[in-house]
Design a protein around this motif. Structure first.
Motif, PDB file in Angstrom:
ATOM      1  N   GLU A 148       0.847  -1.190   0.000  1.00  0.00           N
ATOM      2  CA  GLU A 148       0.000   0.000   0.000  1.00  0.00           C
ATOM      3  C   GLU A 148       0.880   1.237   0.000  1.00  0.00           C
ATOM      4  O   GLU A 148       1.966   1.256   0.579  1.00  0.00           O
ATOM      5  N   GLY A 149       0.434   2.274  -0.659  1.00  0.00           N
ATOM      6  CA  GLY A 149       1.179   3.524  -0.686  1.00  0.00           C
ATOM      7  C   GLY A 149       0.578   4.481  -1.684  1.00  0.00           C
ATOM      8  O   GLY A 149      -0.466   4.228  -2.300  1.00  0.00           O
ATOM      9  N   TYR A 150       1.252   5.605  -1.834  1.00  0.00           N
ATOM     10  CA  TYR A 150       0.766   6.677  -2.700  1.00  0.00           C
ATOM     11  C   TYR A 150       1.356   6.537  -4.098  1.00  0.00           C
ATOM     12  O   TYR A 150       2.494   6.100  -4.273  1.00  0.00           O
ATOM     13  N   ALA A 151       0.543   6.932  -5.086  1.00  0.00           N
ATOM     14  CA  ALA A 151       0.994   6.873  -6.476  1.00  0.00           C
ATOM     15  C   ALA A 151       1.943   8.032  -6.765  1.00  0.00           C
ATOM     16  O   ALA A 151       1.743   9.138  -6.255  1.00  0.00           O
ATOM     17  N   PRO A 152       2.979   7.793  -7.604  1.00  0.00           N
ATOM     18  CA  PRO A 152       3.410   6.494  -8.154  1.00  0.00           C
ATOM     19  C   PRO A 152       4.192   5.712  -7.103  1.00  0.00           C
ATOM     20  O   PRO A 152       4.944   6.294  -6.327  1.00  0.00           O
ATOM     21  N   LEU A 153       4.013   4.403  -7.101  1.00  0.00           N
ATOM     22  CA  LEU A 153       4.622   3.561  -6.071  1.00  0.00           C
ATOM     23  C   LEU A 153       5.351   2.392  -6.718  1.00  0.00           C
ATOM     24  O   LEU A 153       4.750   1.620  -7.462  1.00  0.00           O
ATOM     25  N   ALA A 154       6.654   2.277  -6.442  1.00  0.00           N
ATOM     26  CA  ALA A 154       7.456   1.144  -6.925  1.00  0.00           C
ATOM     27  C   ALA A 154       7.426   0.043  -5.876  1.00  0.00           C
ATOM     28  O   ALA A 154       7.750   0.276  -4.707  1.00  0.00           O
ATOM     29  N   ILE A 155       7.038  -1.141  -6.283  1.00  0.00           N
ATOM     30  CA  ILE A 155       6.918  -2.278  -5.371  1.00  0.00           C
ATOM     31  C   ILE A 155       7.806  -3.403  -5.881  1.00  0.00           C
ATOM     32  O   ILE A 155       7.762  -3.761  -7.062  1.00  0.00           O
ATOM     33  N   ALA A 156       8.612  -3.951  -4.979  1.00  0.00           N
ATOM     34  CA  ALA A 156       9.491  -5.074  -5.307  1.00  0.00           C
ATOM     35  C   ALA A 156       8.803  -6.372  -4.906  1.00  0.00           C
ATOM     36  O   ALA A 156       8.458  -6.570  -3.740  1.00  0.00           O
ATOM     37  N   PHE A 157       8.593  -7.240  -5.884  1.00  0.00           N
ATOM     38  CA  PHE A 157       7.965  -8.535  -5.645  1.00  0.00           C
ATOM     39  C   PHE A 157       9.049  -9.617  -5.544  1.00  0.00           C
ATOM     40  O   PHE A 157      10.055  -9.571  -6.265  1.00  0.00           O
ATOM     41  N   THR A 158       8.832 -10.572  -4.659  1.00  0.00           N
ATOM     42  CA  THR A 158       9.783 -11.665  -4.451  1.00  0.00           C
ATOM     43  C   THR A 158       9.072 -12.992  -4.648  1.00  0.00           C
ATOM     44  O   THR A 158       8.037 -13.246  -4.014  1.00  0.00           O
ATOM     45  N   ASP A 159       9.619 -13.812  -5.526  1.00  0.00           N
ATOM     46  CA  ASP A 159       9.068 -15.150  -5.738  1.00  0.00           C
ATOM     47  C   ASP A 159       9.493 -16.060  -4.587  1.00  0.00           C
ATOM     48  O   ASP A 159      10.684 -16.220  -4.324  1.00  0.00           O
ATOM     49  N   THR A 160       8.539 -16.630  -3.883  1.00  0.00           N
ATOM     50  CA  THR A 160       8.817 -17.566  -2.780  1.00  0.00           C
ATOM     51  C   THR A 160       8.250 -18.945  -3.089  1.00  0.00           C
ATOM     52  O   THR A 160       7.957 -19.719  -2.178  1.00  0.00           O
ATOM     53  N   SER A 161       8.083 -19.235  -4.368  1.00  0.00           N
ATOM     54  CA  SER A 161       7.516 -20.522  -4.777  1.00  0.00           C
ATOM     55  C   SER A 161       8.459 -21.668  -4.418  1.00  0.00           C
ATOM     56  O   SER A 161       9.677 -21.491  -4.317  1.00  0.00           O
ATOM     57  N   THR A 162       7.876 -22.824  -4.237  1.00  0.00           N
ATOM     58  CA  THR A 162       8.644 -24.041  -3.985  1.00  0.00           C
ATOM     59  C   THR A 162       8.533 -24.973  -5.185  1.00  0.00           C
ATOM     60  O   THR A 162       7.656 -24.812  -6.031  1.00  0.00           O
ATOM     61  N   GLY A 163       9.432 -25.959  -5.257  1.00  0.00           N
ATOM     62  CA  GLY A 163       9.387 -26.917  -6.355  1.00  0.00           C
ATOM     63  C   GLY A 163      10.263 -26.557  -7.524  1.00  0.00           C
ATOM     64  O   GLY A 163      10.061 -27.068  -8.631  1.00  0.00           O
ATOM     65  N   SER A 164      11.221 -25.655  -7.332  1.00  0.00           N
ATOM     66  CA  SER A 164      12.198 -25.284  -8.375  1.00  0.00           C
ATOM     67  C   SER A 164      11.544 -24.872  -9.685  1.00  0.00           C
ATOM     68  O   SER A 164      11.706 -25.520 -10.720  1.00  0.00           O
ATOM     69  N   PRO A 165      10.780 -23.785  -9.681  1.00  0.00           N
ATOM     70  CA  PRO A 165      10.210 -23.326 -10.955  1.00  0.00           C
ATOM     71  C   PRO A 165      11.303 -22.801 -11.879  1.00  0.00           C
ATOM     72  O   PRO A 165      12.329 -22.300 -11.424  1.00  0.00           O
ATOM     73  N   GLY A 166      11.057 -22.932 -13.167  1.00  0.00           N
ATOM     74  CA  GLY A 166      12.006 -22.439 -14.155  1.00  0.00           C
ATOM     75  C   GLY A 166      11.463 -21.300 -14.986  1.00  0.00           C
ATOM     76  O   GLY A 166      12.188 -20.715 -15.785  1.00  0.00           O
ATOM     77  N   GLY A 167      10.177 -20.968 -14.810  1.00  0.00           N
ATOM     78  CA  GLY A 167       9.564 -19.876 -15.557  1.00  0.00           C
ATOM     79  C   GLY A 167       8.557 -19.145 -14.690  1.00  0.00           C
ATOM     80  O   GLY A 167       7.903 -19.739 -13.826  1.00  0.00           O
ATOM     81  N   TRP A 168       8.444 -17.832 -14.912  1.00  0.00           N
ATOM     82  CA  TRP A 168       7.562 -16.986 -14.120  1.00  0.00           C
ATOM     83  C   TRP A 168       6.750 -16.080 -15.043  1.00  0.00           C
ATOM     84  O   TRP A 168       7.275 -15.574 -16.043  1.00  0.00           O
ATOM     85  N   GLN A 169       5.488 -15.883 -14.687  1.00  0.00           N
ATOM     86  CA  GLN A 169       4.641 -14.960 -15.417  1.00  0.00           C
ATOM     87  C   GLN A 169       3.820 -14.171 -14.395  1.00  0.00           C
ATOM     88  O   GLN A 169       2.983 -14.730 -13.700  1.00  0.00           O
TER      89      GLN A 169
END
Length: 700
Positions: A148-169
């Protein structure tokens, strides 16, 4: 043993065991065993006399060599040399002596296969490292550094998936996407956005969708600044004011030596600053006022920082802070996260909810020490008149770990209806809303049914921050923001993505602790499957694991089950402080038990003395305890007197209490009293009607 190289004849010579100690070679019947170091390794060799023929060479194949779990693999013996026996080792502690076996792998991993064959003459071993790969589709999960925050807002996303994924969308809900592992995305427009992540590997894919995960507030925060040219702090701590440099400087040392005020520049966001000196007051010398300032009172200008209606803020600081700055922002309605927090506070205050939300105002003093404040928000006159007939207009202060309901004072100025309230000086959000509770007895019945019978509806879309204000009927509130509450154990309502569809509060028996799981939380058990049920069980202080390194005393504890369950984001745990903690103990702190290290680990703790609670967050289940240091025996240092004229902070009401027969009865009495005060004509008509009906029965 003699060997004729030309003819290949081998003759056994029986050793003279009486006079020799022969170990290389070792002879037993028609077999000779010895060590061969020709390859650099100590190979064990065996020769059987009287047996002729070629040695077998081990070789094998498998189909398939890779696949999802469970994986059925057909092995084929490709050995040469006519082996008479064979032995398979599939790498998962299973094996067989079949020639062409079929084996099923039931767990993910990489497996080394060993195949050994032999004849009466010799044997051979074939080894294939990591020959079989058994996998599963990954399990999608992610987190963000902020939601949450004010526009414009840069947000860093972190993949925490399990099972050794090789592709992200990634799908950020605003028409933008990414295919990187940990993307950073900038949201430029106000609103609430769903975020979806799909991960894949060679065994399949998985998708997690978090509705309304990101809230972008359509507001531009204003900064109220103290810095004023012509006002400086001297080396001895006095504040010096150059009377020639300030606009509209007001003081009269003959009548009040302790008060000076001026009108700051428009860029400061402030309409007036008042400095209050100590008992010695200010002294004027050569056009300069100087004195020791004990309090600063600041009044903001009318602010338009995002909401369609104006806001104002007055606040008090214990002294003068030339670098002081307070951030203020406002927007119509409330964010989805604030709405859930709003309900938690209102339920604890015996309100059933709200009828309508006008706007939200956020105040963040940052590093500026603020002793108290008065918030003021403008409101539409029609909205105020309509809501005041059926509900109570009030400010609900949200702090992130609790909150309170602040009575709103109605002020009419220049044709605009204003509401104001006094509040403590900490960072808070203030939601101006019309509250429902004692205004309708049927709402009490609804509340009891809602708490004890949970139908777990899916959360519908909430109002977007920055949208136009709207009336919210109680039926819509029930369907959109229903909250489950339980004692001891509670069931989690999950949506299609495996996240909680509605919030859940679970109280430990005795009410000493409550666990709050917000909507949109991914709860996972030790088996990596979505969690269905959680338990909060009180533990006596004598049964808690002992503290090893300090003298902290246990005040209480809970066992959160199932042990090892994880939560993303972390869930909130609140302990009720014992009534004697302020006199018998030092500052309370929450700790969690690390069963591996056999020690207690600290948890960031927020102590709310007014509410009598200590709150922390946990991201995995274990034993959690509340501790406090013994109260120090040394004489405490004198406490400086509190600043005068600071707005009084109303008492904080304990949030989120389960309804009881007492609270229901008290609410009905409050409703009857409220009806008698607000609508005496209705009560009078009811009394007259009752009297007429009674007289009619008497005549009969």
């Amino acid at each position: 043993m003699l060997c004729d190289v030309a003819s290949g004849t081998v003759t056994l010579l029986t050793p003279d065991t009486e006079y020799t100690d022969q170990v290389k070679p070792s002879v037993c019947g028609n077999r000779v065993v010895w060590e061969d170091w020709s390859s650099g390794w100590g190979d064990i060799m065996m020769l059987t006399l009287g047996s002729n023929g070629p040695c077998a060479a081990a070789a094998f194949a498998a189909d398939p060599q890779i696949g999802p779990c469970p994986l059925q693999v057909a092995f084929s013996d490709l050995s040469t040399g006519a082996p008479t026996w064979r032995r398979w080792d599939f790498g998962d502690e299973n094996g067989t002596d079949e020639q062409n076996p079929v084996h099923v792998y039931t767990a993910s991993g990489r497996y080394t296969v060993m195949f050994e064959v032999g004849t009466p003459v010799c044997r051979d071993l074939a080894v294939s490292e990591d020959y079989i790969t058994v996998g599963a589709a990954p399990r999608a999960n992610f987190s963000a550094n902020r939601t949450e925050g004010y526009a414009p807002l840069a947000i860093a996303f972190t993949d925490t998936s399990t099972g050794s994924p090789g592709g992200w969308q990634w799908d950020f809900g605003d028409g933008s996407s990414a295919d990187s592992h940990d993307p950073v995305h900038v949201f430029t427009a106000g609103g609430s956005y769903p975020v979806q992540l799909t991960v894949a590997n060679e065994f399949g894919s998985d998708t997690v969708l978090r509705p309304e995960y990101i809230t972008i507030i359509d507001a531009v925060p204003g900064i109220l600044r103290f810095a004023t040219p012509g006002v400086a702090v001297l080396a001895d701590g006095r504040v010096a004011i150059d009377s020639m440099s300030l606009t509209d400087l007001v003081f009269n040392l003959a009548e009040n030596r302790s008060l000076v005020s001026w009108k700051p520049d428009a860029g400061s966001g402030l309409a007036r600053i008042r400095l209050i000196a100590d008992s010695a007051g200010f002294v004027e010398e050569n056009g300069t006022l100087s004195g020791f300032v004990v309090q600063t009172v600041a009044e903001s200008r009318v602010l338009m920082t995002g909401a369609s209606l104006p806001t104002e803020l007055n606040f008090v600081c214990p002294g003068w802070y030339p670098e002081g700055a307070v951030r203020v922002a406002s927007w119509d309605n409330a964010t989805p996260n604030d709405i859930f927090d709003l309900y938690e506070v209102l339920y604890g205050c015996d309100y059933t909810g709200f009828s309508s939300i006008a706007a939200t105002m956020e105040v963040d003093p940052g590093g500026t020490p603020v002793a108290g404040m008065t918030v003021r928000m403008g409101a539409d006159a029609g909205w105020a008149a309509r809501e005041e007939e059926t509900a109570r207009i009030a400010f609900v202060r949200l702090t992130g770990y609790g909150g309170e309901v602040l009575p709103a004072r109605r002020i009419a100025a220049n044709g605009t209806v204003w509401f104001e309230a006094d509040a403590p000086g900490e960072a808070s959000r203030f939601v101006l809303a019309s509250l429902t509770g004692s205004g309708n007895p049927f709402q009490f019945v609804y509340r009891v049914i809602e708490q004890y019978v949970t139908d777990n509806p899916e959360k519908a879309g909430a109002s977007l921050a920055g949208a136009t204000g709207r009336d919210v009927p109680i039926e819509e509130i029930a369907s959109e923001y229903a909250e489950s509450m339980a004692i001891g154990s509670g069931l989690l309502s999950l949506d299609e993505s495996g996240c909680t569809a509605c919030p859940l509060s679970v109280w430990a028996e005795g009410g000493t602790c409550t666990l709050f799981v917000p909507a949109g939380t991914r709860a996972t058990g030790c088996d990596c499957e979505p969690l269905q049920e959680i338990t909060v069980m009180s533990i006596d202080t004598g049964d808690l694991p002992a503290v090893q390194e300090d003298a902290a005393l246990p005040l209480g504890g809970v066992d959160l089950q199932p042990d090892g369950a994880t939560f993303e984001p972390a869930v909130r745990l609140t302990f009720a402080l014992p009534s004697c903690y302020a006199t018998d103990f030092g500052m309370p702190a929450i700790r969690r038990w690390n069963a591996t290290a056999m020690d207690w680990e600290p948890v960031a703790t927020v102590v709310d003395a007014a509410n009598g609670t200590a709150t922390g967050t946990v991201d995995h289940f274990c034993i959690v305890g509340l501790f406090a240091e013994p109260y120090p025996t040394a004489t405490p240092s004198p406490v400086p007197p509190a600043p005068t004229a600071a707005p009084a902070a109303p008492a904080v009401i304990v949030p989120t209490m389960r309804p009881t027969h007492l609270t229901i009865t008290a609410g009905l009495v409050a409703w009857a009293t409220d009806m008698a005060v607000r609508h005496p004509h209705v009560i009078a008509a009811a009394v007259v009607l009752a009297a007429l009906l009674g007289a009619r029965r008497i005549r009969r």
